[in-house]
Design an enzyme around this catalytic site. Structure first.
Site, mmCIF file in Angstrom:
data_model
loop_
_atom_site.group_PDB
_atom_site.id
_atom_site.type_symbol
_atom_site.label_atom_id
_atom_site.label_comp_id
_atom_site.label_asym_id
_atom_site.label_seq_id
_atom_site.Cartn_x
_atom_site.Cartn_y
_atom_site.Cartn_z
ATOM 1 N N GLY A 511 0.817 -1.204 0.000
ATOM 2 C CA GLY A 511 0.000 0.000 0.000
ATOM 3 C C GLY A 511 0.846 1.247 0.000
ATOM 4 N N GLY A 513 1.392 4.647 2.209
ATOM 5 C CA GLY A 513 1.085 5.297 3.479
ATOM 6 C C GLY A 513 1.103 6.796 3.342
ATOM 7 N N PHE A 515 3.343 8.948 3.801
ATOM 8 C CA PHE A 515 4.497 9.605 3.183
ATOM 9 C C PHE A 515 5.293 8.708 2.251
ATOM 10 C CE2 PHE A 515 5.627 8.594 7.663
ATOM 11 C CZ PHE A 515 6.470 7.532 7.419
ATOM 12 N N GLY A 516 4.729 7.579 1.890
ATOM 13 C CA GLY A 516 5.454 6.732 0.947
ATOM 14 C C GLY A 516 4.889 5.332 0.942
ATOM 15 N N LYS A 531 7.353 1.001 6.322
ATOM 16 C CA LYS A 531 6.918 2.246 5.672
ATOM 17 C C LYS A 531 8.173 2.973 5.225
ATOM 18 C CE LYS A 531 3.587 4.744 7.647
ATOM 19 N NZ LYS A 531 2.828 5.418 8.744
ATOM 20 N N ASP A 628 -5.465 12.309 12.991
ATOM 21 C CA ASP A 628 -5.879 11.684 11.733
ATOM 22 C C ASP A 628 -6.479 10.318 11.978
ATOM 23 O OD1 ASP A 628 -6.344 11.632 9.038
ATOM 24 O OD2 ASP A 628 -4.320 10.978 8.499
#
Ligand SMILES: *[C@@H]1O[C@H](CO)[C@@H](O)[C@H](O)[C@H]1NC(C)=O
Ligand SMILES: *[C@@H]1O[C@H](CO)[C@@H](O)[C@H](O)[C@H]1NC(C)=O
Ligand SMILES: *[C@@H]1O[C@H](CO)[C@@H](O)[C@H](O)[C@H]1NC(C)=O
Ligand SMILES: *[C@@H]1O[C@H](CO)[C@@H](O)[C@H](O)[C@H]1NC(C)=O
Ligand SMILES: *[C@@H]1O[C@H](CO)[C@@H](O)[C@H](O)[C@H]1NC(C)=O
Ligand SMILES: *[C@@H]1O[C@H](CO)[C@@H](O)[C@H](O)[C@H]1NC(C)=O
Ligand SMILES: *[C@@H]1O[C@H](CO)[C@@H](O)[C@H](O)[C@H]1NC(C)=O
Length: 820
Positions: A511, A513, A515-516, A531, A628
Site C-alpha cells: 500500500g 502510506g 508519506f510513501g 513504511k 488523523d
C-alpha cells in the site's frame, strides 16, 4: 627543567635527629611515652621516620614523616602544616580516649587529631607503619580496620602507596592532596588534586576554585588523559568506583624502589623516583604533559593537538566562535556548530579517535550498557551531545553521555579513546565525502544485530525457538523485557530491511502510506510492515520524524507495534509488526467483506479504539492528539483487535485540554471536527470527534465522506442524528449485521457516537468517559446537534475563508483539507 623544581625539603640538623633515633627505634607513642622535639619514631621495617623538622630557609618547626632511607630530607606528611611551632619545645602525645595532640612548651595546643571515630580507647597508641601511615588504635588491637585515625586520611602534598585518593561514599569522606605554599613552607598552597564526583569521576587539579588540569575519566586501564600512566615494572595502579568508595591508588612492585606522587607548589602532579646513584629524585611522570593539558585551552568544542601550530583547533564541523580572538591566540571562546542540530532523526554521530574524553562533570554514565545502547540513549535525548565507551577493555563496554558543551578535548597521536559527537546529518554527509572518521548513525551491522537481538528477539522468540535458530544470545532476550518497556528506538540496518522485503519489490508492496509506500517483509520468520519515506517528499520527512518521535515512546495493545526504524544515508523507514487483516476500512465499507465483521467483533473494535485513544490522550507518557483517526488508520490483527496506526500527524499536546492552533490543517475530510477544519484549532476533542464519526461508520457500514441519502442532503452524522431524534436509530445499522441479540449495545454505541460528534467541543465526551460509558448501563445524556452535519455547511465555511478554488462541493472540501 622539571627536575629543578622538584619538591625536596632539606631540613636543618637532620643528621642529628637521625643519629638520635638509631639507638631507640620505637614506632609507637603511648600514654606514658610521648615524643619531644629531637625524638623520632621509626617504622618497624625502617622505611619511614616521624619527628620534628624545620624546612630550609624557615624558622618554623613541624611534626612530619619522611623517608628513612633517603638522605635528602623529604617530608611526605606534615601534622601541623598550618600552625607551625616557633621553637623546639613541642611535644607530641596521645591522650585518652585516643586523640593525638601536639602542644608547645607552655602547653598550648598546636595541633590535634580530630576524628569522628575517636572512640573510647582504653590504652590508645599512635604507631608509625612501614608504608608511612601514622595510625591511632587500641594498643591490643592491631587490626588496621579498627584504627580510629590515620594520617593516610589527611594527605598533604604526597600520595604514598596505599593511600586511597578519593571518596568514601558511605561516610562521604574525602582524601585529596593540597600543595605546599612553597618548597620551604608546608602550609596549604594554591593547588589541590582531588577526585571530582560530578558526572563520572575524574581527577581535577584546581587552583583555588579554578580547574587547571583534568586527568580525564578512568577507562578501565588508565585515565583517558594521562598517556604516560601505563603498566610498568615499578608500580601497579588502579581505580575503584563502586557503591562504597571511589579512589585512585597504587603500590610499588619492588620494595627496594622508592617512589612517590607529589603535587608540587607550582601545581604539577608528578611521580618521582629515588635514584641511588645520583642520590636525587628523578622525575618519572608528570600528569600534565604539555600545553594541551591546560584545562579547556581551546574552549568549548575546541580540540587541542600539540602537533599542530597553533595547537588549538575546532572539532570537525565546528568553527571558531570569535574568529578575531582566535587569530590572536585567544581560543577561550571555543567553537560553534557550522550547522545547527536538527535533533533526533536528522542527526548522526561523528567518530573522533585518539581523544582525551571531555570534562565528565557534565556527563551521565551507565556501566552495563553497550556502545550500541549508548548511542541509542544519546540519540533519543536531544540534549545529549556526545557519547563514548566507559571501559575500553574487551572491546569496550559501558556508556558515557555528555550534555552541554564539550570541554577540554585533546587529540593524541596514538592514545585516547573514541568519542562520538552528535552532528546534523548534513554535516556528516559533507565531512563524510572528504574525511575518513565518519560514521552515519547505526550503520554497522554489529549494532543492527544488537538492536535486533533486543527488540526483535522479544517478538519472534517463540518462532526462533520453533525453528531452532540460535544466532542471538539468549541473554539478550532476558534483558529485553525492560528495554521494551522503555519504548526504545531500535535501529535496523538497511541491508537487513532490503533483504526482508525482497529488495522492496513490487510484490511486497502492500500500500501507500502517508508519506510513501508500505512493504511487507519477513524478518527472522516473522512478518513486518515497512513504511518507506519517499525520497523526494520534503513534507514526508517531517511526518516521518514526527511519527518516530511519537510512536517510539508509546506502547499499548491498541496501538500498532513499532519495531524500529532504519535511518541510513537518505533512507528513512519505519518498521512495524505486520497486520494480516489489513485496515478497518477494507472491511466495513465493502458489502461482502463486511460480513466477516459481526457485531461482537465490531463492538470489540470500538472498545479497542477507545482504549487506544484514551491511552494517547491520558495514559501515555506524552499527551498526544492523533489528528488523523479514521477507518484507514485502524489496523486489525489476526484476532480482529484494532490497532491505531499512522502517527505522522500526531502532536504532543501540552496544557491539558487547551487548544492549539496550526497553520496547516491536515487530516481527512469526514473525520475533522468543525473547529479544526475551519480554524485550525485542535485539541483532544478533535480526536473525540473523529472517534464519534468512526463509531457511526462502524455501526452503519457507510462512509461519512460523500454520504448520500435520497431523502436529505445530510452527511452520515446528520443522518444518524435525524434517525436518533425520530427514535429510528436501528435503521442506521449495517444490513450485514445480525443485530437481533445486540440491540441495546448497538443503540448505546450510536448514542455515544453522537455524543462525540457534537458541534461544540465542550459538549463532546472525553475518551475516559467514552470508555466508561461503553461498558456501563448508566443513562446517557441526550446528544446535541453534531458538527458538520450538512455538506452545505462546509461550502459556507469555504466561501467565508476565500478558499474556494473549485466549483464542485466535493472537490472543494478536498481543497480545504490539503490546500492550506
Ligand atoms: C609505652 O611504651 C613504652 C616503650 O615502648 C613501654 O615501655 C611502656 O610499657 C608502654 N606503656 C604502656 C602503658 O603501654
Ligand atoms: C605556645 O603557643 C601560644 C599560642 O600560640 C603562645 O602564646 C606561646 O608563646 C607558645 N609558647 C611557646 C613556649 O612557644
Ligand atoms: C628489585 O630491585 C632490585 C634492585 O634494582 C633487584 O635486584 C631485584 O631483583 C628486584 N626484585 C624484584 C622482585 O623485581
Ligand atoms: C599562589 O597564589 C598567590 C596569589 O595568587 C600568588 O601570589 C603565589 O605566587 C602563588 N604561589 C605559587 C607557588 O604559585
Ligand atoms: C644505595 O646506595 C648505597 C650506597 O650509596 C647502598 O649502601 C645501598 O645499599 C643502595 N641501596 C639500594 C637499594 O640500592
Ligand atoms: C544501565 O543500563 C542497563 C542496560 O541498559 C539498565 O538495565 C540499567 O537500569 C541502567 N542503569 C541505570 C542506573 O540507568
Ligand atoms: C535528557 O537528558 C537530560 C540529562 O540527563 C535530562 O535532564 C532530560 O530529562 C533528558 N530528556 C529526555 C527527553 O529524556
Amino acid at each position: 627543567m622539571e627536575s629543578r623544581k622538584l619538591s625536596v625539603f632539606p631540613f636543618i640538623s637532620l643528621m642529628v635527629t637521625t643519629a638520635m633515633t638509631l639507638s631507640a627505634a620505637v614506632d609507637t607513642i603511648n600514654l606514658t611515652h610521648p615524643i619531644r622535639d629531637g625524638d623520632t619514631l621509626v617504622s618497624s621495617g625502617g622505611n619511614f621516620v616521624l619527628g620534628f623538622f624545620q624546612p630550609q630557609r624557615s624558622n618554623c618547626r613541624y611534626v612530619g614523616i619522611w623517608y628513612k632511607k633517603v638522605p635528602l630530607p623529604t617530608a611526605v606528611w606534615v601534622a601541623n602544616r598550618a600552625v607551625p611551632l616557633v621553637d623546639s619545645t613541642g611535644v607530641l602525645k596521645i591522650t585518652k580516649p585516643g586523640i593525638l595532640v601536639l602542644v608547645n612548651g607552655s602547653g598550648h595546643l598546636i595541633w590535634s587529631t580530630n576524628s569522628p571515630r575517636s572512640a573510647s580507647l582504653q590504652n590508645p597508641v599512635a604507631q608509625l607503619l612501614d608504608l608511612g601511615n601514622l595510625v591511632v588504635r587500641e594498643e591490643s588491637d592491631e587490626n588496621l580496620d579498627n584504627v580510629v585515625w590515620q594520617s593516610f586520611d589527611y594527605p598533604c602534598d604526597t600520595h604514598l602507596p596505599g593511600m586511597k585518593l578519593g571518596w568514601d561514599l558511605v561516610t562521604n569522606f574525602e582524601r585529596y592532596l593540597t600543595s605546599w605554599a612553597s618548597s620551604d613552607d608546608p602550609s596549604p598552597g594554591n593547588y589541590t588534586y582531588a577526585l571530582d564526583r560530578h558526572g563520572y569521576p575524574q581527577m581535577l587539579l584546581m587552583k583555588g576554585s579554578t580547574v587547571q588540569y583534568r586527568s580525564g575519566p578512568w577507562n578501565g586501564i588508565t585515565f583517558s588523559g594521562i598517556p604516560g600512566l601505563k603498566p610498568n615494572p615499578i608500580y601497579k595502579f588502579w581505580f575503584v568506583f563502586n557503591k562504597r568508595e571511589t579512589y585512585y591508588d597504587y603500590l610499588l612492585l619492588n620494595s627496594s624502589v622508592i617512589s612517590r606522587r607529589v603535587l608540587n607548589p607550582y601545581g604539577q602532579m608528578q611521580r618521582l623516583l629515588w635514584n641511588n646513584h645520583t642520590q636525587g629524585w628523578t622525575l618519572y611522570l608528570t600528569a600534565q604533559s604539555d600545553n594541551c593539558d591546560t584545562y579547556a585551552l581551546c574552549g568549548a568544542f575546541g580540540s587541542c593537538n600539540i602537533a599542530n601550530s597553533p595547537a588549538c583547533g575546532c572539532l570537525k564541523g565546528f568553527v571558531p566562535k570569535s574568529p578575531k580572538d582566535w587569530e590572536l591566540g585567544d581560543w577561550s571562546d571555543g567553537c560553534l556548530r557550522r550547522t545547527q542540530l536538527d535533533c533526533k532523526i536528522g542527526d548522526g554521530f561523528m567518530k573522533h579517535s585518539n581523544i582525551k574524553l571531555p570534562d565528565t562533570r557534565y556527563s551521565w554514565f551507565n556501566t552495563s550498557m553497550t556502545l550500541g545502547e549508548c548511542e541509542r540513549a544519546c540519540f533519543l535525548n536531544c540534549s545529549c551531545i556526545a557519547y563514548s565507551n566507559l571501559d575500553v577493555r574487551r572491546g569496550g563496554s559501558g556508556c558515557l553521555l555528555w550534555f552541554g558543551d564539550l570541554l577540554d578535548v585533546r587529540e593524541y597521536p596514538d592514545f585516547g579513546q573514541d568519542l562520538y559527537v552528535r552532528m546534523a546529518s548534513s554535516e556528516i554527509g559533507k565531512l563524510g565525502s572528504g574525511g575518513k572518521k565518519t560514521r552515519i548513525i547505526v550503520t554497522p551491522t554489529i549494532l543492527a544485530a544488537v538492536f535486533l537481538s533486543i527488540t526483535v528477539t522479544l517478538y519472534f522468540r517463540k518462532k526462533w525457538k520453533k525453528e531452532g535458530k540460535t544466532e542471538f544470545d539468549p541473554k539478550g532476550c532476558s534483558t529485553s523485557g525492560n528495554q521494551k518497556e522503555e519504548a526504545d528506538l531500535p535501529l535496523f540496518d538497511f541491508t537487513i530491511i532490503a533483504e526482508a522485503t525482497n529488495n522492496f519489490s513490487d510484490d511486497n508492496k502492500v500500500g501507500e502510506g502517508g508519506f510513501g509506500p508500505v512493504y511487507r517483509g519477513v524478518l527472522n520468520g516473522s512478518q513486518i510492515a515497512v513504511k518507506r519515506l519517499s525520497k523526494d517528499s520534503a513534507q514526508g520527512l517531517d511526518e516521518f520524524k514526527n511519527e518516530v518521535l511519537c510512536i517510539a515512546r508509546l506502547q499499548h495493545r491498541n496501538l500498532v507495534t513499532f519495531l524500529g526504524c532504519c535511518i541510513q544515508a537518505d533512507e528513512r523507514m519505519l518498521i512495524y509488526e505486520y497486520m494480516p487483516n489489513k485496515s478497518l476500512d477494507y472491511y466495513i465499507f465493502d458489502k461482502t467483506r463486511s460480513m466477516s465483521l459481526d457485531w461482537p467483533k465490531r463492538f470489540n473494535i470500538i472498545n479497542g479504539i477507545a482504549r487506544g485513544l484514551l491511552y494517547l490522550h491520558q495514559d501515555s507518557r506524552l499527551l498526544i492528539v492523533h489528528r488523523d483517526l479514521k477507518a484507514g488508520n485502524v489496523l486489525l490483527d489476526h484476532e480482529w483487535n484494532p490497532k491505531i496506526s499512522d502517527f505522522g500527524m500526531a502532536r504532543i499536546f501540552d496544557g491539558k485540554g487547551c487548544e492549539a492552533r496550526t497553520e496547516r490543517v491536515v487530516g481527512t475530510y469526514g473525520y475533522m471536527s468543525p473547529e479544526y477544519a475551519t480554524d485550525g484549532l485542535f485539541s483532544l476533542k478533535s480526536d473525540v470527534f473523529s472517534f464519534g464519526v468512526l463509531v457511526l461508520e462502524i455501526v452503519s457500514g457507510r462512509r461519512n465522506w460523500r454520504f448520500s441519502h435520497p431523502d436529505h442532503h445530510h452527511n452520515l452524522l446528520g443522518h444518524a442524528w435525524r434517525l436518533y431524534r425520530e427514535g429510528e436509530s436501528l435503521k442506521l445499522i449495517d444490513s450485514s449485521i445480525d443485530h437481533s441479540n445486540y440491540v441495546d449495545q448497538i443503540l448505546r454505541s450510536v448514542h455515544l457516537g453522537l455524543l462525540c460528534v457534537q458541534q461544540s467541543q465542550e459538549d463532546r465526551l472525553s475518551m475516559s468517559a467514552v470508555v466508561v460509558m461503553l461498558s456501563s448501563d448508566n443513562e446517557l445524556p441526550p446528544p446535541k446537534q453534531p458538527g458538520f452535519f450538512i455538506e452545505r455547511y462546509l461550502e459556507e465555511v469555504n466561501s467565508v475563508s476565500n478558499k474556494v478554488e473549485s466549483s464542485s462541493s466535493n472537490e472543494m472540501t478536498i481543497t480545504l483539507v490539503t490546500g492550506r
